[in-house]
Scaffold this active site. Structure first.
Site, PDB file in Angstrom:
ATOM      1  N   GLY A  19       0.878  -1.181   0.000  1.00  0.00           N
ATOM      2  CA  GLY A  19       0.000   0.000   0.000  1.00  0.00           C
ATOM      3  C   GLY A  19       0.903   1.215   0.000  1.00  0.00           C
ATOM      4  O   GLY A  19       1.867   1.265   0.746  1.00  0.00           O
ATOM      5  N   GLY A  20       0.631   2.151  -0.869  1.00  0.00           N
ATOM      6  CA  GLY A  20       1.415   3.385  -0.864  1.00  0.00           C
ATOM      7  C   GLY A  20       2.881   3.057  -1.041  1.00  0.00           C
ATOM      8  O   GLY A  20       3.265   2.403  -1.992  1.00  0.00           O
ATOM      9  N   PHE A  21       3.672   3.416  -0.032  1.00  0.00           N
ATOM     10  CA  PHE A  21       5.130   3.222  -0.213  1.00  0.00           C
ATOM     11  C   PHE A  21       5.644   2.085   0.670  1.00  0.00           C
ATOM     12  O   PHE A  21       6.801   2.039   1.009  1.00  0.00           O
ATOM     13  CB  PHE A  21       5.848   4.517   0.138  1.00  0.00           C
ATOM     14  CG  PHE A  21       5.194   5.263   1.247  1.00  0.00           C
ATOM     15  CD1 PHE A  21       4.480   6.436   1.008  1.00  0.00           C
ATOM     16  CD2 PHE A  21       5.198   4.776   2.547  1.00  0.00           C
ATOM     17  CE1 PHE A  21       3.844   7.100   2.046  1.00  0.00           C
ATOM     18  CE2 PHE A  21       4.556   5.414   3.581  1.00  0.00           C
ATOM     19  CZ  PHE A  21       3.881   6.590   3.333  1.00  0.00           C
ATOM     20  N   LYS A  39       7.844  -5.282   6.923  1.00  0.00           N
ATOM     21  CA  LYS A  39       7.366  -4.124   6.175  1.00  0.00           C
ATOM     22  C   LYS A  39       8.589  -3.425   5.604  1.00  0.00           C
ATOM     23  O   LYS A  39       9.486  -3.039   6.348  1.00  0.00           O
ATOM     24  CB  LYS A  39       6.599  -3.195   7.121  1.00  0.00           C
ATOM     25  CG  LYS A  39       5.903  -2.020   6.460  1.00  0.00           C
ATOM     26  CD  LYS A  39       5.002  -1.340   7.508  1.00  0.00           C
ATOM     27  CE  LYS A  39       4.260  -0.148   6.987  1.00  0.00           C
ATOM     28  NZ  LYS A  39       3.355   0.417   8.038  1.00  0.00           N
ATOM     29  N   ASP A 131      -7.566   5.761  11.316  1.00  0.00           N
ATOM     30  CA  ASP A 131      -7.913   4.971  10.128  1.00  0.00           C
ATOM     31  C   ASP A 131      -8.427   3.592  10.550  1.00  0.00           C
ATOM     32  O   ASP A 131      -8.000   2.569  10.042  1.00  0.00           O
ATOM     33  CB  ASP A 131      -6.671   4.827   9.214  1.00  0.00           C
ATOM     34  CG  ASP A 131      -7.064   4.360   7.811  1.00  0.00           C
ATOM     35  OD1 ASP A 131      -6.179   3.912   7.061  1.00  0.00           O
ATOM     36  OD2 ASP A 131      -8.272   4.406   7.489  1.00  0.00           O
TER      37      ASP A 131
HETATM   38  C1  LIG Z   1      -3.081 -15.499   6.428  1.00  0.00           C
HETATM   39  O1  LIG Z   1      -3.321 -14.547   5.471  1.00  0.00           O
HETATM   40  C2  LIG Z   1      -3.039 -13.282   5.839  1.00  0.00           C
HETATM   41  C3  LIG Z   1      -3.644 -12.313   5.071  1.00  0.00           C
HETATM   42  C4  LIG Z   1      -3.396 -10.985   5.382  1.00  0.00           C
HETATM   43  C5  LIG Z   1      -2.569 -10.639   6.455  1.00  0.00           C
HETATM   44  C6  LIG Z   1      -1.980 -11.652   7.223  1.00  0.00           C
HETATM   45  N1  LIG Z   1      -1.146 -11.365   8.324  1.00  0.00           N
HETATM   46  C7  LIG Z   1      -0.510 -10.184   8.552  1.00  0.00           C
HETATM   47  N2  LIG Z   1       0.125  -9.999   9.731  1.00  0.00           N
HETATM   48  C8  LIG Z   1       0.702  -8.816  10.009  1.00  0.00           C
HETATM   49  C9  LIG Z   1       0.665  -7.779   9.067  1.00  0.00           C
HETATM   50  C10 LIG Z   1       1.173  -6.424   9.398  1.00  0.00           C
HETATM   51  C11 LIG Z   1       1.088  -5.944  10.708  1.00  0.00           C
HETATM   52  C12 LIG Z   1       1.467  -4.634  10.997  1.00  0.00           C
HETATM   53  C13 LIG Z   1       1.915  -3.796   9.991  1.00  0.00           C
HETATM   54  C14 LIG Z   1       2.232  -2.368  10.254  1.00  0.00           C
HETATM   55  O2  LIG Z   1       2.417  -1.593   9.353  1.00  0.00           O
HETATM   56  N3  LIG Z   1       2.287  -1.947  11.524  1.00  0.00           N
HETATM   57  C15 LIG Z   1       2.424  -0.558  11.841  1.00  0.00           C
HETATM   58  C16 LIG Z   1       1.419  -0.259  12.918  1.00  0.00           C
HETATM   59  O3  LIG Z   1       0.626  -1.106  13.222  1.00  0.00           O
HETATM   60  N4  LIG Z   1       1.477   0.949  13.479  1.00  0.00           N
HETATM   61  C17 LIG Z   1       0.616   1.407  14.482  1.00  0.00           C
HETATM   62  C18 LIG Z   1      -0.328   0.570  15.121  1.00  0.00           C
HETATM   63  C19 LIG Z   1      -1.172   1.107  16.086  1.00  0.00           C
HETATM   64  C20 LIG Z   1      -1.096   2.461  16.426  1.00  0.00           C
HETATM   65  C21 LIG Z   1      -0.146   3.271  15.798  1.00  0.00           C
HETATM   66  C22 LIG Z   1       0.694   2.754  14.822  1.00  0.00           C
HETATM   67  C23 LIG Z   1       2.048  -4.281   8.704  1.00  0.00           C
HETATM   68  C24 LIG Z   1       1.659  -5.589   8.409  1.00  0.00           C
HETATM   69  C25 LIG Z   1       0.030  -8.044   7.826  1.00  0.00           C
HETATM   70  O4  LIG Z   1       0.028  -7.095   6.841  1.00  0.00           O
HETATM   71  C26 LIG Z   1      -0.664  -7.340   5.631  1.00  0.00           C
HETATM   72  C27 LIG Z   1      -1.578  -6.133   5.378  1.00  0.00           C
HETATM   73  C28 LIG Z   1      -2.335  -6.315   4.062  1.00  0.00           C
HETATM   74  C29 LIG Z   1      -3.228  -5.091   3.826  1.00  0.00           C
HETATM   75  N5  LIG Z   1      -4.147  -4.907   4.946  1.00  0.00           N
HETATM   76  C30 LIG Z   1      -3.466  -4.736   6.222  1.00  0.00           C
HETATM   77  C31 LIG Z   1      -2.585  -5.951   6.513  1.00  0.00           C
HETATM   78  N6  LIG Z   1      -0.556  -9.234   7.593  1.00  0.00           N
HETATM   79  C32 LIG Z   1      -2.232 -12.992   6.930  1.00  0.00           C
END
Ligand SMILES: COc1cccc(Nc2ncc(-c3ccc(C(=O)NCC(=O)Nc4ccccc4)cc3)c(OCC3CCNCC3)n2)c1
Length: 335
Positions: A19-21, A39, A131
């Site tokens: 997503g985005g960058f 990420k 969001d």
């Molecule tokens: C089994 O099939 C599947 C299918 C899909 C997903 C998974 N699992 C799975 N686990 C972990 C992740 C993940 C967690 C955190 C971050 C993040 O960017 N954190 C930053 C963050 O949370 N800041 C923050 C939080 C709270 C307050 C302030 C700042 C990035 C990715 C993931 O990503 C995939 C994306 C795909 C697009 N929609 C969103 C999830 N996916 C598994």
């Protein structure tokens, strides 16, 4: 290459989101075999948005909670930033709702209490999410929710102008004061978004929806939505208090946490304090690490509490996440 450090500790697999960058890859932590999400951001593509990534990393270091995906490690190279984050095997809440059409009130309540716990915690820490939507709520392997902020929306609570078209996809979850470009309080806007989320959990569709953004804005500003006949009176009352157009009339977080609908069928109010704060280390994890790294427990404790968000921090949180889930992660003897 820029990937040498990350590849020395993780086996990078398929891309699970972009997503985005940012691009997110599934990976396994070589030492423990545990799955993680990595990420990956390119500093050149980020340009002026680079400070927001630093803000996000600072936020995640501060927000350590049982219903928020944990940041394990940060690796920065010349052009790249890698954030190693807790992986949620259950995928997005969005897909879960779609698969079940809509949730029974009791299941919706279980999830809603977990969302409340995470959002009350970040508000207590001075942040607003901005969001909140089912794509940013992931399921772990015990069907518990973990809040994430995939699109870098989370910022300190003060109302910073957020131009929806630039910042995030669909405004379907955005509060009226936000879509009308007024000054707004992040915490109040989050309450509205949680109202839209609760509606989506209970109904399986959105209260305000339209293919044309301008028409969608009008519907949000009008604040009128259908109440399907399967909604209980309690659900309707709560939704009405959350989907108040005037943010001053909207129910507050404090009132939400003790609301009869939220408490129904559960022993107490919502426990939003963190069960895994960094200031009270898990001694069993420290002991396991001391053995693994050949250090005394005191030395291991000292090293971990420096929170460098390097391999040591990652190993501690990986052990902790398994400990919290009641399964012991045994680290194999170091090669
Ligand atoms: C089994 O099939 C599947 C299918 C899909 C997903 C998974 N699992 C799975 N686990 C972990 C992740 C993940 C967690 C955190 C971050 C993040 O960017 N954190 C930053 C963050 O949370 N800041 C923050 C939080 C709270 C307050 C302030 C700042 C990035 C990715 C993931 O990503 C995939 C994306 C795909 C697009 N929609 C969103 C999830 N996916 C598994």
């Amino acid at each position: 290459s820029e990937y040498d450090v990350i590849r020395s500790r993780y086996h990078l697999k398929e891309t699970i989101g972009s997503g985005g960058f940012a691009k997110v890859k599934l990976a396994t932590h070589l030492a423990s075999g545990e799955k993680v999400a990595v990420k990956i951001m390119d500093k050149r593509a980020l340009g002026d948005d680079l400070p927001r990534v630093k803000t996000e990393i600072t936020a995640m270091k501060e927000l350590v909670h049982q219903h928020i995906c944990t940041l394990y490690e940060v690796v920065e190279t010349k052009h790249k930033i890698f954030m190693v984050i807790e992986y949620c095997p259950g995928g997005e809440l969005f897909d879960y709702i779609v698969a079940k059409d809509r949730l029974k009130e009791s299941e919706a309540r279980k999830f809603f209490r977990q969302i409340l716990s995470a959002v009350a915690y970040i508000h207590h820490k001075g942040y607003a999410h901005r969001d909140l939507k089912p794509e940013n709520l992931l399921l772990d392997d015990d069907q518990n929710l973990k809040l994430i902020d995939f699109g870098l929306a989370a910022r300190p609570k003060g109302g910073m102008e957020q131009h929806l078209d630039t910042c995030c996809g669909s405004p379907a979850y955005a509060a009226p004061e936000l879509v009308s470009g007024k000054q707004y309080r992040g915490a109040e806007a989050d309450i509205w978004s949680m109202g839209v989320l609760l509606y989506a959990l209970l109904c399986g569709f959105l209260p305000f929806d339209d293919d044309h953004v301008a028409t969608l804005y009008k519907k949000i500003l009008k604040g009128e939505y259908e109440e399907p006949r399967w909604l209980s009176d309690g659900s309707c009352d709560l939704l009405k208090q959350m989907l108040q157009i005037n943010p001053k009339k909207r129910i507050s977080m404090e009132e939400l946490l003790i609301h009869p609908w939220v408490k129904k069928g559960h022993s107490g109010t919502v426990h939003w304090n963190s069960k895994c704060e960094k200031n009270n280390l898990n001694t069993e994890c420290i002991a396991e690490m001391a053995e693994y790294y050949g250090k005394t427990k005191d030395d291991m404790m000292t090293i971990v509490t420096q929170w460098h968000y390097d391999e040591i921090t990652a190993v501690y949180f990986l052990l902790l996440n398994n400990f919290v889930r009641g399964c012991r992660l045994k680290l194999p003897p170091r090669s």
